[in-house]
Design an enzyme around this catalytic site. Structure first.
Site, PDB file in Angstrom:
ATOM      1  N   ARG A 112      30.438  23.792  88.229  1.00 59.59           N
ATOM      2  CA  ARG A 112      31.557  24.452  88.327  1.00 59.59           C
ATOM      3  C   ARG A 112      32.025  24.100  89.868  1.00 59.59           C
ATOM      4  O   ARG A 112      32.679  24.828  90.698  1.00 59.59           O
ATOM      5  CB  ARG A 112      31.983  25.827  88.421  1.00 59.59           C
ATOM      6  CG  ARG A 112      31.700  26.235  86.879  1.00 59.59           C
ATOM      7  CD  ARG A 112      33.386  25.817  85.947  1.00 59.59           C
ATOM      8  NE  ARG A 112      33.507  26.624  84.854  1.00 59.59           N
ATOM      9  CZ  ARG A 112      34.025  27.990  84.800  1.00 59.59           C
ATOM     10  NH1 ARG A 112      34.713  28.369  85.638  1.00 59.59           N
ATOM     11  NH2 ARG A 112      34.042  28.179  83.475  1.00 59.59           N
ATOM     12  N   ARG A 139      37.398  27.144  92.114  1.00 60.20           N
ATOM     13  CA  ARG A 139      38.221  28.142  93.143  1.00 60.20           C
ATOM     14  C   ARG A 139      37.668  28.468  94.413  1.00 60.20           C
ATOM     15  O   ARG A 139      38.486  28.942  95.092  1.00 60.20           O
ATOM     16  CB  ARG A 139      38.316  29.117  92.086  1.00 60.20           C
ATOM     17  CG  ARG A 139      39.361  28.981  91.079  1.00 60.20           C
ATOM     18  CD  ARG A 139      39.274  30.156  90.138  1.00 60.20           C
ATOM     19  NE  ARG A 139      37.891  30.184  89.525  1.00 60.20           N
ATOM     20  CZ  ARG A 139      37.503  31.220  88.446  1.00 60.20           C
ATOM     21  NH1 ARG A 139      38.581  31.990  88.094  1.00 60.20           N
ATOM     22  NH2 ARG A 139      36.416  31.218  88.025  1.00 60.20           N
ATOM     23  N   ARG A 169      46.163  23.234  92.746  1.00 61.72           N
ATOM     24  CA  ARG A 169      46.276  24.187  91.276  1.00 61.72           C
ATOM     25  C   ARG A 169      47.798  24.574  91.522  1.00 61.72           C
ATOM     26  O   ARG A 169      48.376  25.071  90.269  1.00 61.72           O
ATOM     27  CB  ARG A 169      45.373  25.180  91.238  1.00 61.72           C
ATOM     28  CG  ARG A 169      44.225  24.825  90.362  1.00 61.72           C
ATOM     29  CD  ARG A 169      44.481  24.833  88.881  1.00 61.72           C
ATOM     30  NE  ARG A 169      44.487  26.180  88.461  1.00 61.72           N
ATOM     31  CZ  ARG A 169      45.430  26.993  88.121  1.00 61.72           C
ATOM     32  NH1 ARG A 169      46.767  26.252  88.217  1.00 61.72           N
ATOM     33  NH2 ARG A 169      45.359  28.223  87.695  1.00 61.72           N
ATOM     34  N   ASP A 204      38.047  21.120  80.870  1.00 62.69           N
ATOM     35  CA  ASP A 204      37.551  22.493  80.565  1.00 62.69           C
ATOM     36  C   ASP A 204      36.909  22.269  79.301  1.00 62.69           C
ATOM     37  O   ASP A 204      37.107  21.391  78.485  1.00 62.69           O
ATOM     38  CB  ASP A 204      38.627  23.374  80.385  1.00 62.69           C
ATOM     39  CG  ASP A 204      38.008  24.827  80.442  1.00 62.69           C
ATOM     40  OD1 ASP A 204      37.289  25.351  81.439  1.00 62.69           O
ATOM     41  OD2 ASP A 204      37.898  25.532  79.335  1.00 62.69           O
ATOM     42  N   TYR A 225      35.379  30.823  71.176  1.00 58.33           N
ATOM     43  CA  TYR A 225      36.735  31.203  71.870  1.00 58.33           C
ATOM     44  C   TYR A 225      37.572  30.863  70.651  1.00 58.33           C
ATOM     45  O   TYR A 225      38.839  31.620  70.928  1.00 58.33           O
ATOM     46  CB  TYR A 225      37.030  29.885  72.891  1.00 58.33           C
ATOM     47  CG  TYR A 225      36.189  30.313  74.175  1.00 58.33           C
ATOM     48  CD1 TYR A 225      36.704  31.396  74.799  1.00 58.33           C
ATOM     49  CD2 TYR A 225      35.258  29.746  74.589  1.00 58.33           C
ATOM     50  CE1 TYR A 225      36.227  31.676  76.298  1.00 58.33           C
ATOM     51  CE2 TYR A 225      34.599  29.949  75.790  1.00 58.33           C
ATOM     52  CZ  TYR A 225      34.942  31.054  76.611  1.00 58.33           C
ATOM     53  OH  TYR A 225      34.443  31.464  77.969  1.00 58.33           O
TER      54      TYR A 225
HETATM   55  O1  CP3 Z   1      33.444  21.842  88.342  1.00 58.80           O
HETATM   56  C1  CP3 Z   1      33.089  21.880  87.328  1.00 58.80           C
HETATM   57  O2  CP3 Z   1      31.959  22.285  86.421  1.00 58.80           O
HETATM   58  C2  CP3 Z   1      34.061  20.978  86.215  1.00 58.80           C
HETATM   59  C3  CP3 Z   1      35.074  21.378  85.535  1.00 58.80           C
HETATM   60  C4  CP3 Z   1      34.511  22.851  84.699  1.00 58.80           C
HETATM   61  C5  CP3 Z   1      35.721  23.952  84.453  1.00 58.80           C
HETATM   62  N1  CP3 Z   1      35.227  24.671  83.358  1.00 58.80           N
HETATM   63  C6  CP3 Z   1      37.022  24.004  85.371  1.00 58.80           C
HETATM   64  C7  CP3 Z   1      37.605  25.332  85.403  1.00 58.80           C
HETATM   65  C8  CP3 Z   1      33.663  22.991  83.659  1.00 58.80           C
HETATM   66  C9  CP3 Z   1      32.356  22.142  83.341  1.00 58.80           C
HETATM   67  C10 CP3 Z   1      34.196  24.037  83.071  1.00 58.80           C
HETATM   68  C11 CP3 Z   1      33.199  24.604  81.827  1.00 58.80           C
HETATM   69  C12 CP3 Z   1      33.724  25.989  81.251  1.00 58.80           C
HETATM   70  N2  CP3 Z   1      34.850  26.523  81.087  1.00 58.80           N
HETATM   71  C13 CP3 Z   1      32.727  26.887  80.793  1.00 58.80           C
HETATM   72  C14 CP3 Z   1      31.182  26.684  80.734  1.00 58.80           C
HETATM   73  C15 CP3 Z   1      30.456  27.027  82.061  1.00 58.80           C
HETATM   74  C16 CP3 Z   1      30.291  28.431  82.343  1.00 58.80           C
HETATM   75  O3  CP3 Z   1      30.772  28.754  83.408  1.00 58.80           O
HETATM   76  O4  CP3 Z   1      29.695  29.264  81.554  1.00 58.80           O
HETATM   77  C17 CP3 Z   1      33.450  27.742  80.186  1.00 58.80           C
HETATM   78  C18 CP3 Z   1      32.715  29.166  79.455  1.00 58.80           C
HETATM   79  C19 CP3 Z   1      34.611  27.576  80.273  1.00 58.80           C
HETATM   80  C20 CP3 Z   1      35.965  28.343  79.804  1.00 58.80           C
HETATM   81  C21 CP3 Z   1      36.767  28.987  80.921  1.00 58.80           C
HETATM   82  N3  CP3 Z   1      37.627  28.207  81.645  1.00 58.80           N
HETATM   83  C22 CP3 Z   1      36.766  30.284  81.493  1.00 58.80           C
HETATM   84  C23 CP3 Z   1      36.308  31.448  80.896  1.00 58.80           C
HETATM   85  C24 CP3 Z   1      37.994  30.087  82.382  1.00 58.80           C
HETATM   86  C25 CP3 Z   1      38.207  31.324  83.213  1.00 58.80           C
HETATM   87  C26 CP3 Z   1      37.402  32.150  84.076  1.00 58.80           C
HETATM   88  C27 CP3 Z   1      36.640  31.186  84.841  1.00 58.80           C
HETATM   89  O5  CP3 Z   1      35.397  31.396  84.686  1.00 58.80           O
HETATM   90  O6  CP3 Z   1      36.974  30.245  85.498  1.00 58.80           O
HETATM   91  C28 CP3 Z   1      38.269  28.722  82.696  1.00 58.80           C
HETATM   92  C29 CP3 Z   1      39.045  28.610  83.677  1.00 58.80           C
HETATM   93  C30 CP3 Z   1      38.552  27.230  84.555  1.00 58.80           C
HETATM   94  N4  CP3 Z   1      37.773  26.187  84.257  1.00 58.80           N
HETATM   95  C31 CP3 Z   1      38.772  27.441  85.926  1.00 58.80           C
HETATM   96  C32 CP3 Z   1      38.274  25.887  86.473  1.00 58.80           C
HETATM   97  C33 CP3 Z   1      38.115  25.482  87.953  1.00 58.80           C
HETATM   98  C34 CP3 Z   1      39.401  28.313  86.837  1.00 58.80           C
HETATM   99  C35 CP3 Z   1      41.011  27.997  86.518  1.00 58.80           C
HETATM  100  C36 CP3 Z   1      42.004  28.538  87.596  1.00 58.80           C
HETATM  101  O7  CP3 Z   1      42.162  27.677  88.338  1.00 58.80           O
HETATM  102  O8  CP3 Z   1      42.524  29.411  87.543  1.00 58.80           O
END
Ligand code: CP3
Length: 369
Positions: A49, A53, A62, A98, A175
């Site tokens: 990640r 953020r 964003r 995502d 999910y």
């Molecule tokens: O930088 C990176 O790693 C690339 C992008 C990436 C995102 N999500 C962007 C994102 C990757 C590889 C993921 C994987 C992801 N998404 C996982 C596996 C990794 C982990 O943390 O276990 C999971 C479980 C998700 C599902 C998901 N996406 C959730 C639960 C959420 C909301 C809460 C959170 O943890 O961020 C997201 C949203 C998300 N995915 C954001 C980002 C940058 C934040 C969204 C925003 O800008 O509001």
């Protein structure tokens, strides 16, 4: 290869000290080689990640649209992917997207609400619900991701690795069944144990969709693939083996056939490392609860290891982060097959200078930026 490394390098990294390591490795070669357990001049580093953020420049982009719109916008997705590389110079860029993008392409509504997390609907609760999911053509439905990967390659050039990814079948299914995030995965586990045929069918459909989706990412330029099983660690090893062995082996085998290293990340999977290594990935990501020595003793050299600094450690001072990064490097030792990363995803409140401290410390130890 490994014996040669041990004889040649003793216990320190540095240029010119290891047989079998080509001169002047690029970051891309370092990442691909380390994830495949080949000798390198020191571990590559990236952060789960890293595009996200904790970066002010991420928040700026964003504001231009919703999260899913941002994922579907190749220019924005490519820009966000490159932001941490420009700032910190990690060896690999993980494509901004995502794990829920394929769920949307299979016919579900996916949205993200500030402070709530993902919403996936309508939640799948029966065999009839599962049967409503459909296969998709990755170029047609998710071509934006391929476009974003090509733009990242054009921006970063040939010398940096690009990591593509997907969610694992269990995590994706959870999910879809829960309709979003969950604490206990009640509906998911109720279907797994109570309607195993429906659950198996769901996993098969997800794998059918993910195989061409990963293929499209590699065709577009991804050098490495990571499979995120963020919630797989909530299962016992026995349940994981009975329910997930077959779909996971099929997914990993298909991903490896694309001739890129495959990293498997099962958060909280420390109780079943042997099983995860048996699934056949090139590398497994270990979380901070797992002692790297112990992990290595359990899986031997058949897989590389990624990890595993506690993401919460990055909420301390930059000096502390540097010290803990060095300690983590010491625990993995000099053997080939270590990709430096956190033991989980970077937390949104992480100070930028602490991410910098991690990357700089790993680079300083190996003697190359
Ligand atoms: O930088 C990176 O790693 C690339 C992008 C990436 C995102 N999500 C962007 C994102 C990757 C590889 C993921 C994987 C992801 N998404 C996982 C596996 C990794 C982990 O943390 O276990 C999971 C479980 C998700 C599902 C998901 N996406 C959730 C639960 C959420 C909301 C809460 C959170 O943890 O961020 C997201 C949203 C998300 N995915 C954001 C980002 C940058 C934040 C969204 C925003 O800008 O509001």
């Amino acid at each position: 290869m490994i014996r040669e490394w041990e004889e040649a390098c003793g216990d320190c990294y540095g240029p010119g000290q290891m047989k079998g390591v080509p001169d002047n490795l690029t970051a891309r070669e370092r990442m691909v080689r380390a994830a495949s357990s080949q000798p390198v001049d020191g571990p590559p580093v990236w952060i789960m990640r890293q595009a996200g953020r904790y970066l002010p420049e991420y928040h700026e982009i964003r504001q231009l649209g919703t999260f899913m719109e941002t994922c579907r916008h190749p220019d924005r997705a490519a820009e966000i992917t490159c932001q941490p590389i420009r700032r910190f110079g990690m060896d690999a860029a993980v494509i901004f997207s995502d794990i829920l993008v394929p769920a949307e392409a299979m016919g579900m509504d996916v949205s993200f609400e500030e402070g709530v997390g993902p919403k996936v609907g309508p939640a799948l609760r029966s065999r009839a619900d599962v049967d409503r999911l459909h296969a998709f053509d990755p170029e047609e439905s998710t071509g934006f991701l391929g476009d974003a990967i090509r733009k990242v390659r054009a921006e970063l050039g040939e010398d940096r690795a690009i990591i593509g990814f997907c969610g694992a079948p269990f995590t994706t299914a959870s999910y879809m069944i829960e309709g979003g995030s969950s604490r206990n995965f009640e509906h998911t586990k109720a279907m797994l144990h109570g309607s195993p045929d429906s659950f198996r069918e769901l996993l098969e459909r997800i794998v059918d969709a993910l195989v061409p989706y990963l293929g499209m990412q590699v065709e577009s330029g991804a050098d490495v693939l990571q499979i995120f099983d963020s919630w797989g660690g909530t299962l016992s090893a026995a349940t994981y083996r009975e329910t997930l062995l077959a779909p996971m082996e099929r997914l990993i085998c298909a991903a490896k056939a694309l001739e890129v290293p495959v990293i498997l990340c099962v958060n909280g999977g420390g109780h079943m490392l042997e099983l995860l290594a048996d699934l056949g990935p090139d590398c497994i990501s270990i979380d901070w609860r797992v002692d790297p020595d112990d992990a290595r003793a359990r899986v031997g050299h058949r897989v590389a290891l990624q990890g595993n600094l506690d993401p919460s450690a990055l909420l301390a001072s930059a000096d502390t982060v540097s010290r803990l990064t060095n300690e983590t490097l010491d625990r993995f030792g000099p053997e080939p097959g270590h990709v430096f990363n956190l033991g989980g995803s970077v937390l949104p409140k992480t100070p930028v200078e602490c991410v910098q401290a991690v990357v700089e410390t790993v680079q300083a130890r190996r003697g190359t930026p």
